[in-house]
Design an enzyme around this catalytic site. Structure first.
Site, PDB file in Angstrom:
ATOM      1  N   TYR A 127       0.817  -1.224   0.000  1.00 13.55           N
ATOM      2  CA  TYR A 127       0.000   0.000   0.000  1.00 13.55           C
ATOM      3  C   TYR A 127       0.847   1.269   0.000  1.00 13.55           C
ATOM      4  O   TYR A 127       1.937   1.264   0.535  1.00 13.55           O
ATOM      5  CB  TYR A 127      -0.929   0.007   1.233  1.00 13.55           C
ATOM      6  CG  TYR A 127      -2.012  -1.032   1.220  1.00 13.55           C
ATOM      7  CD1 TYR A 127      -2.325  -1.774   0.084  1.00 13.55           C
ATOM      8  CD2 TYR A 127      -2.749  -1.289   2.384  1.00 13.55           C
ATOM      9  CE1 TYR A 127      -3.330  -2.741   0.106  1.00 13.55           C
ATOM     10  CE2 TYR A 127      -3.747  -2.265   2.411  1.00 13.55           C
ATOM     11  CZ  TYR A 127      -4.027  -2.981   1.265  1.00 13.55           C
ATOM     12  OH  TYR A 127      -5.010  -3.930   1.302  1.00 13.55           O
ATOM     13  N   SER A 153     -13.737  -4.350   0.425  1.00 15.42           N
ATOM     14  CA  SER A 153     -14.617  -3.746  -0.586  1.00 15.42           C
ATOM     15  C   SER A 153     -16.095  -3.991  -0.300  1.00 15.42           C
ATOM     16  O   SER A 153     -16.871  -4.321  -1.208  1.00 15.42           O
ATOM     17  CB  SER A 153     -14.278  -4.240  -2.001  1.00 15.42           C
ATOM     18  OG  SER A 153     -13.026  -3.777  -2.410  1.00 15.42           O
ATOM     19  N   LEU A 159     -18.258  -1.871   0.152  1.00 19.32           N
ATOM     20  CA  LEU A 159     -19.011  -0.870  -0.616  1.00 19.32           C
ATOM     21  C   LEU A 159     -18.645  -0.916  -2.097  1.00 19.32           C
ATOM     22  O   LEU A 159     -18.989  -0.004  -2.853  1.00 19.32           O
ATOM     23  CB  LEU A 159     -18.759   0.545  -0.061  1.00 19.32           C
ATOM     24  CG  LEU A 159     -19.359   0.844   1.316  1.00 19.32           C
ATOM     25  CD1 LEU A 159     -18.983   2.255   1.764  1.00 19.32           C
ATOM     26  CD2 LEU A 159     -20.875   0.673   1.316  1.00 19.32           C
ATOM     27  N   PHE A 201     -15.822  -0.554  -3.997  1.00 24.65           N
ATOM     28  CA  PHE A 201     -15.086   0.648  -4.461  1.00 24.65           C
ATOM     29  C   PHE A 201     -15.940   1.920  -4.375  1.00 24.65           C
ATOM     30  O   PHE A 201     -15.779   2.837  -5.168  1.00 24.65           O
ATOM     31  CB  PHE A 201     -14.590   0.501  -5.906  1.00 24.65           C
ATOM     32  CG  PHE A 201     -13.599  -0.595  -6.159  1.00 24.65           C
ATOM     33  CD1 PHE A 201     -12.975  -1.282  -5.123  1.00 24.65           C
ATOM     34  CD2 PHE A 201     -13.263  -0.946  -7.458  1.00 24.65           C
ATOM     35  CE1 PHE A 201     -12.062  -2.294  -5.375  1.00 24.65           C
ATOM     36  CE2 PHE A 201     -12.343  -1.965  -7.722  1.00 24.65           C
ATOM     37  CZ  PHE A 201     -11.746  -2.647  -6.669  1.00 24.65           C
ATOM     38  N   GLY A 202     -16.877   1.947  -3.433  1.00 22.63           N
ATOM     39  CA  GLY A 202     -17.719   3.139  -3.269  1.00 22.63           C
ATOM     40  C   GLY A 202     -18.976   3.117  -4.111  1.00 22.63           C
ATOM     41  O   GLY A 202     -19.843   3.975  -3.964  1.00 22.63           O
ATOM     42  N   LEU A 218     -21.461   1.118  -3.937  1.00 19.14           N
ATOM     43  CA  LEU A 218     -22.641   0.882  -3.087  1.00 19.14           C
ATOM     44  C   LEU A 218     -22.902   2.013  -2.088  1.00 19.14           C
ATOM     45  O   LEU A 218     -23.681   1.851  -1.157  1.00 19.14           O
ATOM     46  CB  LEU A 218     -22.512  -0.456  -2.353  1.00 19.14           C
ATOM     47  CG  LEU A 218     -22.780  -1.696  -3.226  1.00 19.14           C
ATOM     48  CD1 LEU A 218     -22.406  -2.983  -2.503  1.00 19.14           C
ATOM     49  CD2 LEU A 218     -24.245  -1.737  -3.664  1.00 19.14           C
ATOM     50  N   GLY A 231     -23.833   4.714  -3.719  1.00 21.09           N
ATOM     51  CA  GLY A 231     -24.762   5.374  -4.642  1.00 21.09           C
ATOM     52  C   GLY A 231     -24.224   6.658  -5.243  1.00 21.09           C
ATOM     53  O   GLY A 231     -24.867   7.268  -6.094  1.00 21.09           O
ATOM     54  N   LYS A 232     -23.015   7.071  -4.833  1.00 18.81           N
ATOM     55  CA  LYS A 232     -22.533   8.399  -5.242  1.00 18.81           C
ATOM     56  C   LYS A 232     -22.249   8.493  -6.740  1.00 18.81           C
ATOM     57  O   LYS A 232     -22.366   9.569  -7.330  1.00 18.81           O
ATOM     58  CB  LYS A 232     -21.290   8.788  -4.438  1.00 18.81           C
ATOM     59  CG  LYS A 232     -20.069   7.900  -4.642  1.00 18.81           C
ATOM     60  CD  LYS A 232     -18.961   8.276  -3.669  1.00 18.81           C
ATOM     61  CE  LYS A 232     -17.758   7.334  -3.790  1.00 18.81           C
ATOM     62  NZ  LYS A 232     -16.737   7.615  -2.769  1.00 18.81           N
TER      63      LYS A 232
END
Length: 347
Positions: A55, A235, A237, A239-240, A242, A244-245
């Site tokens: 990372y 993950s 969400l 990668f985001g 979920l 909704g953005k």
């Protein structure tokens, strides 16, 4: 309202059901932001932090190891080592990690990786040390089906790897061991060698798991429950997606898929359609899609901890607070109905 805790399987190590993921630190997040996230998480009952020598992601030679250095400087500054459980990982082989090393999980590789990571983290032990992905060719990282490869130089070395790890457990440098991005066959080979040679048991497997990706339930969930290997879900969400953005057009400029559009694992037409249906369900329940998605993962019987990642404190707050939402059986049934119509749109 209190955090929920569990134990890493086969250990007495107590961890929060929400784990703080860190792979944006050193790329999307500064050192100061990483420190602020750890302060906030600790204040809200999160005692589990996950990192890796690779990372931040995307991995580059210039940034490699920065995430763990940020954690190390925070541990040193706040004298908080005894308050947190630190998980890290040795990178698997492949072109993506050739800048780190090209010798896989050989004994010398594990020693090198562990010693360098201990230095970055400014500590003399890691609570959970994980193999980031298998050495052999198999279908990981969103590859849907297993296809045998005639060009797989890997030899079965499960026993050697476990023996090496046990020497570091015995030396007090590692408290527990885990696998990551593993398949049912690999997990069972590890458990077979553990039993045969009385080695340190595999405590956890860190795999992708979310409402858009439930492939873990195909075979690994049974392995998890019967062999006592807890899932560290990453993950959750997607990668985001979920949150909704991306559908609502509210994603910030530094959102992951805006910065790195090549991470398209959760962006298929079917994934978008499933996300819209989950969003409608969340609206019906009067909660955010983020809360629905995380609460779903939190409640799965095979999940030891849910690894959330955030690029700002507002996201972090919402992610952590998902632990207080209990989904009813009726809601779980509605999630399953959507899943039955659009099963695993993102493997």
């Amino acid at each position: 309202r209190l955090m929920k805790y569990t134990k890493l399987p086969s250990t007495d190590i107590k961890v929060s059901k929400i784990c703080l993921g860190t792979m944006t630190w050193g790329n999307q997040n500064t050192e100061a932001e990483g420190h602020a996230q750890m302060d906030f998480a600790l204040d809200h009952g999160v005692n589990f932090i996950d990192t890796a020598e690779l990372y931040p992601v995307p991995a580059t030679p210039e940034t490699q190891g920065l995430t763990s250095k940020y954690i190390g400087s925070w541990l040193k500054k706040n004298n908080t080592r005894d308050k947190v459980i630190i998980a890290s990982k040795i990178a698997g082989p492949g072109d993506y990690t050739a800048h780190i090393r090209t010798t896989g999980f050989s004994g010398n590789s594990i020693k090198d990786a562990l010693d360098l990571e201990l230095t970055r983290l400014q500590t003399d032990y890691i609570d959970l040390y994980q193999l980031h992905w298998p050495e052999r060719h198999t279908n990981i990282f969103g590859v849907r089906d297993f296809k045998p490869s005639s060009n797989d130089p890997w030899v079965d070395n499960f026993n050697d790897v476990l023996h090496t790890l046990k020497t570091f457990v015995d030396a007090g440098k590692i408290r527990a061991i885990g696998i990551s991005n593993e398949k049912a066959w690999g997990a069972m080979r590890y458990t077979e060698e553990v039993r045969k040679s009385n080695l340190t048991p595999i405590s956890t497997t860190q795999n992708a798991y979310s409402m858009l990706n439930r492939v873990f339930e195909g075979d690994l969930a049974e392995v998890s429950l019967r062999e006592n290997i807890g899932l560290l879900a990453y993950s959750p969400l997607a990668f985001g997606v979920l949150s909704g953005k991306y559908i609502e057009g509210t994603a910030a400029d530094n959102a992951r898929l805006k910065l790195f559009p090549r991470f398209a694992r959760y962006s298929s037409e079917q994934s978008t359609e499933a996300t819209k249906q989950y969003m409608k369900l969340a609206k019906d329940l009067g909660i955010s899609l983020t809360t629905l998605a995380l609460a779903f993962v939190n409640q799965r019987p095979f999940v030891t901890s849910n690894i959330i990642g955030a690029t700002n404190l507002d996201q972090l707050k919402e992610n952590i607070e998902s632990i207080h939402t209990e989904l009813s059986q009726e809601t779980l049934d509605r999630i399953d109905a959507i899943h039955a119509n659009i099963p695993n749109p993102a493997p």
